[in-house]
Design a protein around this motif. Sequence first.
Motif, mmCIF file in Angstrom:
data_model
loop_
_atom_site.group_PDB
_atom_site.id
_atom_site.type_symbol
_atom_site.label_atom_id
_atom_site.label_comp_id
_atom_site.label_asym_id
_atom_site.label_seq_id
_atom_site.Cartn_x
_atom_site.Cartn_y
_atom_site.Cartn_z
ATOM 1 N N GLY A 7 -1.915 -9.562 21.678
ATOM 2 C CA GLY A 7 -1.766 -9.514 20.224
ATOM 3 C C GLY A 7 -1.645 -8.103 19.697
ATOM 4 O O GLY A 7 -1.753 -7.875 18.484
ATOM 5 N N ASP A 8 -1.434 -7.124 20.577
ATOM 6 C CA ASP A 8 -1.295 -5.702 20.275
ATOM 7 C C ASP A 8 -2.677 -5.060 20.173
ATOM 8 O O ASP A 8 -3.641 -5.675 19.715
ATOM 9 C CB ASP A 8 -0.507 -5.451 18.989
ATOM 10 C CG ASP A 8 0.304 -4.167 19.047
ATOM 11 O OD1 ASP A 8 0.335 -3.547 20.124
ATOM 12 O OD2 ASP A 8 0.901 -3.789 18.028
ATOM 13 N N GLY A 9 -2.787 -3.816 20.600
ATOM 14 C CA GLY A 9 -4.068 -3.138 20.654
ATOM 15 C C GLY A 9 -4.585 -2.712 19.291
ATOM 16 O O GLY A 9 -3.804 -2.479 18.359
ATOM 17 N N LYS A 10 -5.898 -2.604 19.183
ATOM 18 C CA LYS A 10 -6.509 -2.189 17.922
ATOM 19 C C LYS A 10 -6.119 -0.764 17.555
ATOM 20 O O LYS A 10 -5.888 -0.454 16.389
ATOM 21 C CB LYS A 10 -8.037 -2.277 18.013
ATOM 22 C CG LYS A 10 -8.578 -3.696 17.955
ATOM 23 C CD LYS A 10 -10.054 -3.707 17.663
ATOM 24 C CE LYS A 10 -10.356 -3.028 16.358
ATOM 25 N NZ LYS A 10 -11.511 -3.564 15.643
ATOM 26 N N TRP A 11 -6.079 0.127 18.559
ATOM 27 C CA TRP A 11 -5.722 1.523 18.298
ATOM 28 C C TRP A 11 -4.433 1.927 18.993
ATOM 29 O O TRP A 11 -3.684 2.751 18.498
ATOM 30 C CB TRP A 11 -6.862 2.444 18.751
ATOM 31 C CG TRP A 11 -8.071 2.323 17.886
ATOM 32 C CD1 TRP A 11 -8.257 2.882 16.642
ATOM 33 C CD2 TRP A 11 -9.262 1.572 18.164
ATOM 34 N NE1 TRP A 11 -9.488 2.531 16.150
ATOM 35 C CE2 TRP A 11 -10.134 1.728 17.051
ATOM 36 C CE3 TRP A 11 -9.682 0.794 19.235
ATOM 37 C CZ2 TRP A 11 -11.389 1.141 16.992
ATOM 38 C CZ3 TRP A 11 -10.934 0.208 19.187
ATOM 39 C CH2 TRP A 11 -11.773 0.379 18.074
ATOM 40 N N GLU B 7 -9.203 -5.677 24.148
ATOM 41 C CA GLU B 7 -9.182 -4.817 22.969
ATOM 42 C C GLU B 7 -7.926 -5.069 22.135
ATOM 43 O O GLU B 7 -7.367 -4.157 21.529
ATOM 44 C CB GLU B 7 -9.263 -3.339 23.386
ATOM 45 C CG GLU B 7 -9.680 -2.411 22.263
ATOM 46 C CD GLU B 7 -9.958 -0.999 22.750
ATOM 47 O OE1 GLU B 7 -11.141 -0.654 22.849
ATOM 48 O OE2 GLU B 7 -8.986 -0.270 23.037
ATOM 49 N N GLY B 8 -7.477 -6.310 22.125
ATOM 50 C CA GLY B 8 -6.300 -6.643 21.328
ATOM 51 C C GLY B 8 -6.675 -7.242 19.987
ATOM 52 O O GLY B 8 -7.836 -7.540 19.710
ATOM 53 N N GLY C 199 -5.394 -10.101 19.071
ATOM 54 C CA GLY C 199 -5.226 -11.538 19.208
ATOM 55 C C GLY C 199 -6.550 -12.281 19.194
ATOM 56 O O GLY C 199 -7.635 -11.692 19.220
ATOM 57 N N ASN C 200 -6.468 -13.594 19.160
ATOM 58 C CA ASN C 200 -7.640 -14.470 19.145
ATOM 59 C C ASN C 200 -8.298 -14.453 20.525
ATOM 60 O O ASN C 200 -7.666 -14.789 21.522
ATOM 61 C CB ASN C 200 -7.187 -15.889 18.775
ATOM 62 C CG ASN C 200 -8.348 -16.842 18.596
ATOM 63 O OD1 ASN C 200 -9.358 -16.730 19.283
ATOM 64 N ND2 ASN C 200 -8.209 -17.777 17.676
ATOM 65 N N TYR C 201 -9.568 -14.087 20.569
ATOM 66 C CA TYR C 201 -10.237 -13.994 21.876
ATOM 67 C C TYR C 201 -10.295 -15.343 22.579
ATOM 68 O O TYR C 201 -10.313 -15.399 23.822
ATOM 69 C CB TYR C 201 -11.635 -13.396 21.745
ATOM 70 C CG TYR C 201 -12.683 -14.295 21.110
ATOM 71 C CD1 TYR C 201 -13.255 -15.356 21.802
ATOM 72 C CD2 TYR C 201 -13.129 -14.050 19.812
ATOM 73 C CE1 TYR C 201 -14.220 -16.166 21.214
ATOM 74 C CE2 TYR C 201 -14.099 -14.850 19.214
ATOM 75 C CZ TYR C 201 -14.636 -15.905 19.930
ATOM 76 O OH TYR C 201 -15.585 -16.709 19.347
ATOM 77 N N GLU C 202 -10.307 -16.427 21.838
ATOM 78 C CA GLU C 202 -10.368 -17.748 22.471
ATOM 79 C C GLU C 202 -9.121 -18.020 23.310
ATOM 80 O O GLU C 202 -9.176 -18.779 24.280
ATOM 81 C CB GLU C 202 -10.530 -18.830 21.401
ATOM 82 C CG GLU C 202 -11.871 -18.767 20.672
ATOM 83 C CD GLU C 202 -11.966 -19.789 19.561
ATOM 84 O OE1 GLU C 202 -10.932 -20.066 18.915
ATOM 85 O OE2 GLU C 202 -13.073 -20.298 19.323
ATOM 86 N N VAL C 203 -8.016 -17.391 22.935
ATOM 87 C CA VAL C 203 -6.761 -17.539 23.683
ATOM 88 C C VAL C 203 -6.583 -16.406 24.684
ATOM 89 O O VAL C 203 -6.258 -16.625 25.856
ATOM 90 C CB VAL C 203 -5.561 -17.565 22.704
ATOM 91 C CG1 VAL C 203 -4.241 -17.580 23.477
ATOM 92 C CG2 VAL C 203 -5.659 -18.763 21.767
ATOM 93 N N LYS D 137 -6.623 -15.878 29.165
ATOM 94 C CA LYS D 137 -5.360 -15.393 29.736
ATOM 95 C C LYS D 137 -5.584 -14.127 30.551
ATOM 96 O O LYS D 137 -5.019 -13.954 31.636
ATOM 97 C CB LYS D 137 -4.350 -15.120 28.610
ATOM 98 C CG LYS D 137 -3.684 -16.366 28.046
ATOM 99 C CD LYS D 137 -2.851 -16.066 26.817
ATOM 100 C CE LYS D 137 -1.742 -15.072 27.069
ATOM 101 N NZ LYS D 137 -0.909 -14.851 25.846
ATOM 102 N N SER D 138 -6.420 -13.241 30.026
ATOM 103 C CA SER D 138 -6.714 -12.001 30.749
ATOM 104 C C SER D 138 -7.433 -12.297 32.057
ATOM 105 O O SER D 138 -7.156 -11.674 33.088
ATOM 106 C CB SER D 138 -7.581 -11.076 29.879
ATOM 107 O OG SER D 138 -6.877 -10.653 28.732
ATOM 108 N N LEU D 139 -8.358 -13.257 32.029
ATOM 109 C CA LEU D 139 -9.067 -13.632 33.252
ATOM 110 C C LEU D 139 -8.094 -14.133 34.309
ATOM 111 O O LEU D 139 -8.173 -13.736 35.483
ATOM 112 C CB LEU D 139 -10.119 -14.703 32.952
ATOM 113 C CG LEU D 139 -10.809 -15.313 34.177
ATOM 114 C CD1 LEU D 139 -11.516 -14.261 35.003
ATOM 115 C CD2 LEU D 139 -11.778 -16.419 33.743
ATOM 116 N N ALA D 140 -7.177 -15.001 33.933
ATOM 117 C CA ALA D 140 -6.206 -15.537 34.889
ATOM 118 C C ALA D 140 -5.374 -14.415 35.505
ATOM 119 O O ALA D 140 -5.112 -14.408 36.716
ATOM 120 C CB ALA D 140 -5.308 -16.561 34.199
#
Length: 310
Positions: free
Chosen positions: A257-261, A289-290, A292-296, A300-303
């Motif tokens: 979802g794009d990075g915060k900084w 640190e994006g 995007g919605n952490y629930e999604v 995805k990052s774990l996979a």
Amino acid sequence: MNRRDWLTTSMAATAATLLPGPLTVAAEVPETKSRPNRIATSTYSYWRFNNDTKLPIEKCIELAADAGFDGVEVLHIQMTDESNSALMKIKQRAFSLGMDLCGFSTHQSFISPDADFRKKNVEHTTKCIELAYRLGIPTIRVNTGRWGTSKNFDALMANKGIEPRLEGYTDDDGFKWAIDGLTDCLAKAEECGVVMGLENHWGLGRDAAGVIRIIEAVKSPWLRATLDTGNFLENQYEQYEALAPYAALVQAKTYGGDGKWYTLDIDYDRVAATLKKVNYGGYISLEFEGKGNYEVEVPKSLAMLRKAFG
């Protein structure tokens, strides 16, 4: 058959049963395979300093377990209660879900000419070591700290983590303060069996050379590195390679979802290969640190990390 012939035949038969049989070739020992790195997530992945998602540590542990992580790295400043009762509740919740508490991410700064300021940060760090010990956590993330001349963290990020030194002082002064401060924490780290992992986290630790300079000066197994894949903004793969041999923990940044900084394009297959070269067998701890919605994005990052480090 006479008695002599019978005895001769019997003795031959008995001897035959006592002789070893034909030699057999031992089964080939299977080649030892390195086990995959275990994957954790920081509680920061669910917060990211967003006002509406500062979840309790126990809730983060539950979410991490549901997602399929192996462990959790606890962000100290996300905790709202440091009482023994609160610590034991966190510890019990993790155990009941089969989750390791694998890291404790703390903040401190030793970069100041003010000796009292540095002393307070030593005391804070030793307190954090004790908290980690009571939680059963084997390593804490520590920082050098920074000069503090940036207006705020957003301004620091806009300048790629670079800030002016305090007037009248040099980087050599800062390195001495950091080395002395971390050295003062060693006795407590050894007493508690908690490794300090110096992170490449802005300030004098902005690059691998700065982190390694301090580790090599302190010369203790109780000070290693926390390698953060998202905090090298130049020559990142060369810097991963330089810091990897010192790593006690690896934090893996993702930016769904794009990075915060800012957003970095990190090739985790390449990171995994770099760590494998130095036989790094420790945890990979996700720091999502994006925006995007952490629930999604966290699952995805774990996979992705499972695939890279499996």
